[in-house]
Motif scaffolding. Structure first.
Motif, mmCIF file in Angstrom:
data_model
loop_
_atom_site.group_PDB
_atom_site.id
_atom_site.type_symbol
_atom_site.label_atom_id
_atom_site.label_comp_id
_atom_site.label_asym_id
_atom_site.label_seq_id
_atom_site.Cartn_x
_atom_site.Cartn_y
_atom_site.Cartn_z
ATOM 1 N N ALA A 13 0.829 -1.206 0.000
ATOM 2 C CA ALA A 13 0.000 0.000 0.000
ATOM 3 C C ALA A 13 0.864 1.257 0.000
ATOM 4 O O ALA A 13 0.525 2.255 -0.637
ATOM 5 N N GLN A 16 1.800 2.444 -3.235
ATOM 6 C CA GLN A 16 0.738 3.217 -3.900
ATOM 7 C C GLN A 16 0.588 4.602 -3.255
ATOM 8 O O GLN A 16 -0.389 5.292 -3.489
ATOM 9 N N ARG A 17 1.518 4.959 -2.401
ATOM 10 C CA ARG A 17 1.576 6.249 -1.699
ATOM 11 C C ARG A 17 0.447 6.440 -0.689
ATOM 12 O O ARG A 17 -0.044 7.539 -0.481
ATOM 13 N N ASP A 18 0.086 5.359 -0.031
ATOM 14 C CA ASP A 18 -0.937 5.385 1.009
ATOM 15 C C ASP A 18 -0.282 5.825 2.324
ATOM 16 O O ASP A 18 0.467 5.065 2.944
ATOM 17 N N ARG A 19 -0.585 7.052 2.742
ATOM 18 C CA ARG A 19 0.038 7.619 3.947
ATOM 19 C C ARG A 19 -0.407 6.908 5.228
ATOM 20 O O ARG A 19 0.390 6.747 6.155
ATOM 21 N N ALA A 21 -1.170 3.753 5.477
ATOM 22 C CA ALA A 21 -0.420 2.493 5.502
ATOM 23 C C ALA A 21 1.018 2.741 5.937
ATOM 24 O O ALA A 21 1.591 1.938 6.679
#
Length: 182
Positions: A13, A16-19, A21
């Protein structure tokens, strides 16, 4: 799902640049990576810098993580280990492996940064196989892959050409692989 396995979806995640996560990944893996960095740096402030640099690199390179090639925990531990060694070297000191004094097994101070479901069987097998190596290859492998000494540093220490060091390391690693596979 054990703790080490829980890191994989978080790291994917993060790719996908999910902060959110990334924050969860930091919360789960940060203390383990800090312990690893402390064993190498031997100073809390320096270890904190190493972990910070490691997480910056983890954020930047998460897209390069391939679960087929290894665990998320191992991938992050390598990054943290390398950042810690780099910082220690910049300070002009030799990295430590956290082991004890004279006569102690240098592997005794090495702990997998993430608990393994095999109960440490891999570490015991590695220790057993290292114990079967001749003294020089064992020492070279430990100095190169645990302490982080470069081939050039090993060359100076052993008063041998760099290509000879490479050959000795390759032979030592080959013997370890044969033992571990057997």
């Amino acid at each position: 799902m054990d703790e080490a396995r829980a890191l994989e979806p978080l790291l994917l995640a993060v790719a996908q640049r999910d902060r959110a996560a990334f924050r969860a990944l930091f919360d789960k893996a940060g203390p383990k990576l800090m312990g690893l960095a402390l064993r190498i740096c031997r100073e809390r402030a320096l270890a904190e810098d190493a972990v910070q640099e490691a997480f910056v690199e983890i954020w930047r390179k998460a897209g390069g993580f391939d679960p087929a090639r290894g665990s998320a925990a191992g991938w992050m531990a390598v990054i943290a280990r390398n950042r810690a060694i780099d910082l220690v070297r910049r300070r002009g000191r030799a990295p430590g492996w956290g082991g004890g004094g004279e006569g102690e097994d240098p592997l005794a101070g090495l702990v997998d940064p993430f608990a393994r479901p095999d109960g440490g069987a891999e570490a015991m097998a590695l220790s057993e196989c290292l114990g079967r190596l001749e003294p020089r290859p064992r020492e070279l492998v430990l100095l190169a892959y645990v302490e982080g000494l470069s081939r050039e540093e090993l060359s100076a220490r052993y008063d041998a050409p760099v290509n000879t060091i490479k050959t000795w390391l390759r032979r030592g690693l080959a013997a370890l692989k044969t033992c571990l596979d057997g």
